[in-house]
Design a protein around this motif. Structure first.
Motif, short mmCIF file in Angstrom:
data_model
loop_
_atom_site.label_atom_id
_atom_site.label_comp_id
_atom_site.label_asym_id
_atom_site.label_seq_id
_atom_site.Cartn_x
_atom_site.Cartn_y
_atom_site.Cartn_z
N SER A 116 0.83 -1.20 0.00
CA SER A 116 0.00 0.00 0.00
C SER A 116 0.86 1.25 0.00
O SER A 116 0.58 2.22 -0.70
CB SER A 116 -0.92 0.00 1.23
N VAL A 128 2.28 1.78 -3.40
CA VAL A 128 1.29 2.32 -4.33
C VAL A 128 1.13 3.81 -4.14
O VAL A 128 1.08 4.58 -5.10
CB VAL A 128 -0.06 1.62 -4.14
N THR A 154 1.83 6.43 -7.23
CA THR A 154 0.85 7.36 -7.76
C THR A 154 1.19 8.79 -7.39
O THR A 154 0.88 9.72 -8.12
CB THR A 154 -0.55 7.01 -7.24
N LEU A 182 -4.14 0.22 -12.80
CA LEU A 182 -3.09 1.17 -12.41
C LEU A 182 -3.39 2.56 -12.95
O LEU A 182 -3.15 3.57 -12.28
CB LEU A 182 -1.73 0.68 -12.92
N MET A 201 -5.99 4.26 -10.81
CA MET A 201 -5.47 4.73 -9.53
C MET A 201 -4.93 6.15 -9.65
O MET A 201 -5.13 6.99 -8.77
CB MET A 201 -4.37 3.79 -9.03
N SER A 227 -10.66 4.37 -2.45
CA SER A 227 -10.03 4.20 -3.75
C SER A 227 -10.12 2.75 -4.22
O SER A 227 -10.46 1.84 -3.46
CB SER A 227 -8.56 4.61 -3.68
N SER A 228 -9.78 2.55 -5.49
CA SER A 228 -9.73 1.19 -6.04
C SER A 228 -8.72 0.34 -5.28
O SER A 228 -8.93 -0.86 -5.08
CB SER A 228 -9.38 1.24 -7.53
N TRP A 229 -7.62 0.98 -4.86
CA TRP A 229 -6.63 0.22 -4.11
C TRP A 229 -7.17 -0.20 -2.75
O TRP A 229 -6.88 -1.30 -2.27
CB TRP A 229 -5.33 1.01 -3.93
N ASP A 230 -7.95 0.66 -2.11
CA ASP A 230 -8.56 0.30 -0.83
C ASP A 230 -9.39 -0.97 -0.97
O ASP A 230 -9.43 -1.81 -0.07
CB ASP A 230 -9.46 1.43 -0.32
N ILE A 234 -9.10 -3.40 -3.60
CA ILE A 234 -8.34 -4.58 -4.00
C ILE A 234 -7.40 -5.04 -2.90
O ILE A 234 -7.04 -6.22 -2.81
CB ILE A 234 -7.58 -4.31 -5.32
N ASP A 235 -7.01 -4.13 -2.02
CA ASP A 235 -6.16 -4.47 -0.89
C ASP A 235 -6.83 -5.49 0.02
O ASP A 235 -6.17 -6.28 0.70
CB ASP A 235 -5.82 -3.20 -0.10
N LEU A 246 -1.09 -8.67 -7.79
CA LEU A 246 -2.25 -8.12 -8.49
C LEU A 246 -2.88 -9.16 -9.42
O LEU A 246 -4.10 -9.30 -9.48
CB LEU A 246 -1.84 -6.88 -9.29
#
Length: 510
Positions: free
Chosen positions: A15, A18, A22, A335, A338, A354-357, A359-360, A403
Motif C-alpha cells: 500500500s 502504491v 501514484t 493502475l 489509480m 479508492s480502487s486500491w482500498d 483490491i487491498d 495483483l
C-alpha cells in the motif's frame, strides 16, 4: 489452489508503495538544473557531498525559498494568510499525554481542508515545515506543538515515506515517535471506517464478520442482507470497478459498458474516440472511459495502440494458453485508474475509498512467475510509462504477481444474455458444459448456470467479489446480465432473512 487472505505486514508495504508510485504523478517540486561534477574529484567524496545535501533538504528548504522570492503574488498572500491561521500558539502548551496528543492531532487534521492545486500544496508544505522547525528550535517545551504542523506537511507531500525518512534524521526522536503514532492510528481508523461506508446502504447488503470456512477459528468478511428480501426481487445491481471487452467485439459493442452498437435500435448517440478507433454508446461512456483509464492507453489507431498490444495474445489467432494473458490489460487499466483517482482522493479529506482500498482487501490466488511474466510486465510499462511516472520502479515481480492473483481469483466473466459469437479461446472450454474440470480451467470465476451464454469480456466487481460460494443446491441468489451491458444483477432465488449470507453457485479458478 485455495485463495489466500492478505498478510497485514506485506500488504502494508505494498500500500505504501502504491501511494509513492501514484504520488510521483503529482510531484510538485521543480528539479534544479543538473550540476556538472568535477571528474577529478574522488567518487567517494562526491557521494558524501550528495548525501549531506539530501539531509539538509528539509532544514534549509524554507530559507532557500525565501531568498529566491522577491515578491508575493495575491494567491501566495492568500495561501500564507490561510496557513497562518493554522499556526500553533506562541506560548508552549501544557505537556499532553502521548495518546491524548495523537488523538488531538488527528482530530485537528480531520477538521481542516487542505490545498488541492500544485502551487498551493507547495506553499502550504513549506509553511508547515518552517513552523514545525521553529517550534522544535525553541526547545523541548514546544515539541508537542511541533507535531501538528509536521503532520500537516506530511498530508500534502507526494512522497510520504521520503519525508518520514528525512524527519527521522532531522527532528527529535520524541517528536518523530508521535508522528509515527498518529500515522498508525489514522490508518487503523481508516480500516474500520471502510466497512461503515461500504457497501452503500441502498445496495441492501453489508459486509459482516462471519466464521471462517476453515477450522482455524478465524473470521472472514461475507455479504449479508440488511433486511428481508422477497424471492425474485433484485438484491442489488453493480457495474465493474475494472472491465475489459474482448478485442473481437471492439467496434460492435461499447468499449466502456459493453452495450451492443449494431442490430436494431437507435444508435445515433454512438461516438468514436477522437484519437483511436474504439467506439462508445454515448458521450457519457466516452468521457467516463477517458477519465478512468483510456487517456493513459489511447494512442493513434486501436490496431496499433498500447491497448491492442496488451490484448494481442488473446486474439482468436493467439496462443493456446491465451487465458493467462487476460490480466496484463486489466492490471494496466487498474493502475491507470489509480492515478485518475488521486485528484478525487486529495479532495475527500480521508473519506474517499479508492480502487486500491478495495483490491487491498480482496483474497487472492497464489500466482507463480512464468516465462511470460517479464514480457507481461514490460507490456504494461510500455503502455503507461509516458503517462504514469514511476511505473518502472513500482511494478516489481512481487506486486505484479500479487495483483494478477487478486484479479484471477475475483474476476467474473461478462455474459451476453442474447447470445453472440464467443472468442474461440473461451468457447472451446464450453463445448462440454457438463465438464466441471473444464470449467475450472477458466482464469476467472465460472458461473455454471450461464455457461451456455457467450462470454464477451470480464469484470472485477467491488461488492460481488464477497459473494459466498454455495454448496450443492444451497444457492439463495443468482447473477444475471439482463441489460446487455457489463452491469450485473443479483436476484434472490428465495425469501431472504435479515443478516442472511448471500450464496451463489460459482466455481473458483484453479
Amino acid at each position: 489452489m485455495k485463495g489466500k487472505t492478505r498478510t497485514t505486514a506485506a500488504l502494508a508495504l505494498v500500500s505504501t508503495a502504491v501511494l509513492l508510485a501514484t504520488g510521483l504523478a503529482l510531484y510538485f517540486y521543480t528539479r534544479p538544473p543538473v550540476q556538472k561534477e568535477n571528474k577529478d574529484e574522488k567518487p567517494g567524496n562526491r557521494k558524501k557531498k550528495r548525501a549531506a545535501k539530501r539531509e539538509r533538504k528539509i532544514s534549509t528548504a524554507a530559507s532557500t525559498r525565501r531568498e529566491r522570492k522577491t515578491s508575493t503574488t495575491k494567491r501566495e498572500r492568500k495561501i500564507s494568510s490561510s496557513a497562518s491561521t493554522l499556526t500553533p500558539p506562541a506560548a508552549p502548551s501544557h505537556k499532553r499525554d502521548p495518546q491524548a496528543l495523537v488523538q488531538f492531532v488527528l482530530d485537528q487534521v480531520a477538521k481542516e481542508t487542505f490545498p488541492t492545486s500544485t502551487e498551493e500544496k507547495e506553499s502550504f508544505f513549506m509553511t508547515q515545515v518552517s513552523q514545525g522547525e521553529g517550534l522544535v528550535a525553541k526547545g523541548e517545551a514546544y515539541y508537542d506543538d511541533s507535531v501538528l504542523p509536521f503532520y500537516r506537511a506530511l498530508k500534502v507531500y507526494p512522497k510520504p515515506l521520503d519525508l518520514i525518512m528525512l524527519l527521522q534524521k532531522s527532528v527529535p526522536d520524541p517528536v518523530f515517535q508521535i508522528i509515527i503514532s498518529v500515522m498508525s492510528l489514522e490508518q487503523k481508523q481508516m480500516q474500520l471506517g471502510f466497512y461503515e461506508r461500504f457497501p452503500a446502504k441502498e445496495t441492501n447488503v453489508t459486509l459482516a464478520e462471519l466464521p471462517s470456512l476453515s477450522s482455524d477459528g478465524s473470521v472472514r468478511r461475507g455479504l449479508v442482507t440488511r433486511g428481508p428480501i422477497g424471492a425474485g426481487h433484485v438484491v442489488y445491481r453493480e457495474t465493474p470497478m475494472v472491465c475489459a471487452l474482448f478485442p473481437r467485439f471492439e467496434g460492435t459493442r461499447c468499449h466502456f459498458c459493453f452495450l451492443p452498437l449494431d442490430g436494431d435500435g437507435d444508435h445515433s448517440a454512438v461516438v468514436a474516440c477522437t484519437s483511436c478507433d474504439v467506439r462508445f454508446c454515448s458521450v457519457g461512456c466516452q468521457r467516463s472511459s477517458w477519465t478512468l483509464e483510456h487517456q493513459f492507453l489511447c494512442t493513434s489507431h486501436y490496431a496499433d495502440s498500447r491497448e491492442s498490444k496488451l490484448w494481442a495474445s488473446m486474439s482468436d489467432e493467439g496462443n493456446k494458453n491465451g487465458h493467462e494473458d487476460l490480466y496484463p490489460h486489466m492490471i494496466a487499466r487498474f493502475l491507470a485508474s489509480m492515478v485518475a483517482e488521486e485528484a478525487q482522493k486529495s479532495q475527500a479529506n480521508g473519506t474517499f475509498i479508492s480502487s486500491w482500498d478495495h483490491i487491498d482487501r480482496f483474497r487472492y490466488l497464489e500466482t507463480l512467475s512464468t516465462d511470460n511474466t517479464v514480457a507481461e510486465m514490460q507490456l504494461i510499462k510500455d503502455a503507461l510509462t509516458n503517462k504514469v511516472p514511476g511505473i518502472d520502479e513500482f511494478l516489481t515481480d512481487d506486486i505484479y504477481l500479487m495483483l494478477k492473483g487478486k484479479f484471477t481469483y475475483n474476476t467474473y466473466p461478462v455474459h451476453d444474455a442474447q447470445g453472440s459469437t464467443t472468442p474461440s479461446s473461451i468457447a472451446d472450454s464450453h463445448d462440454n458444459e457438463s465438464s466441471t474440470s473444464t470449467l475450472m480451467e477458466e482464469p476467472y470465476r465460472v458461473i455454471p448456470a450461464l455457461a451456455s451464454q457467450a462470454v464477451i469480456g470480464v469484470g472485477l466487481y467491488k461488492i460481488s467479489t464477497y459473494l459466498g460460494q454455495a454448496a450443492a443446491g444451497n444457492a439463495n441468489v443468482k447473477m444475471e446480465f439482463s441489460r446487455d451491458t457489463n452491469e450485473l444483477t443479483i436476484v434472490a432465488l428465495r425469501d431472504l432473512e435479515t443478516n442472511e449470507e448471500l450464496l451463489m453457485d460459482f466455481i473458483y479458478p484453479g
